[in-house]
Scaffold this active site. Structure first.
Site: not given
Length: 162
Positions: A11, A35, A72, A123, A127, A150
């Site tokens: 991310g 992964r 996230g 959401y 969090k 972001l």
């Protein structure tokens, strides 16, 4: 010298963080769990390819000093609330319990502005629930960062390509 452990490297925040950690004199090793192997080579970087649905199988590799949780997604990317919950709550929670049991003292979590376990917004509630779980583990030091929206691009996580 210290070892940094990171999830969420693909991310925006995680990608920048790993680059900073690799340049830092404070850390002799930066361990990432993902992964798919990163196209990144650095003598300080240790990559562990894991199945995030079976995190417990990798306990012996999840050892270090500071744990950075940058993982996230968005509900749009995850497509379902169940997928979102798995990425934003389940995975970080499982890692947190393992690192706590493995003696990690510092937990640094990237959350969200407005996070609240009692929020009517799914959401923000998710969090907030994660933040509460991390606090209950009582690490020696816990930092929770609550950025706003972001802007930028990280690497596209493998699970989003399916």
């Amino acid at each position: 010298m210290k070892t940094a452990l990171v999830i969420g490297e693909t991310g925006l925040v995680g990608n920048e963080l790993v680059n900073i950690l690799l340049e830092s004199k404070e850390y002799s090793k930066v361990v990432v769990f993902l992964r798919k192997k990163l196209p990144l080579e650095n003598e300080k970087l240790e990559q562990h390819l894991i199945n995030f649905d079976k995190i417990e199988l990798y306990k012996e590799y999840i050892k270090g000093n500071d744990f950075f949780c940058c993982i996230g997604t968005t509900i749009k990317q995850a497509k379902t609330k169940e997928n979102f919950t798995r990425v934003d709550l389940t995975y970080p929670s499982v890692f947190a319990e393992i690192v706590k049991n493995n003696g990690v003292e510092k937990f640094l979590l990237v959350s969200s502005v407005g996070a609240n376990p009692k929020s009517s917004n799914f959401y923000l509630r998710t969090k907030g629930i994660l933040e509460e779980k991390i606090k209950k583990l009582q690490f020696s030091i816990t930092f929770i960062f609550r950025p706003s929206f972001l802007v930028g691009k990280g690497r596209k996580p493998d699970w989003e390509k399916k």
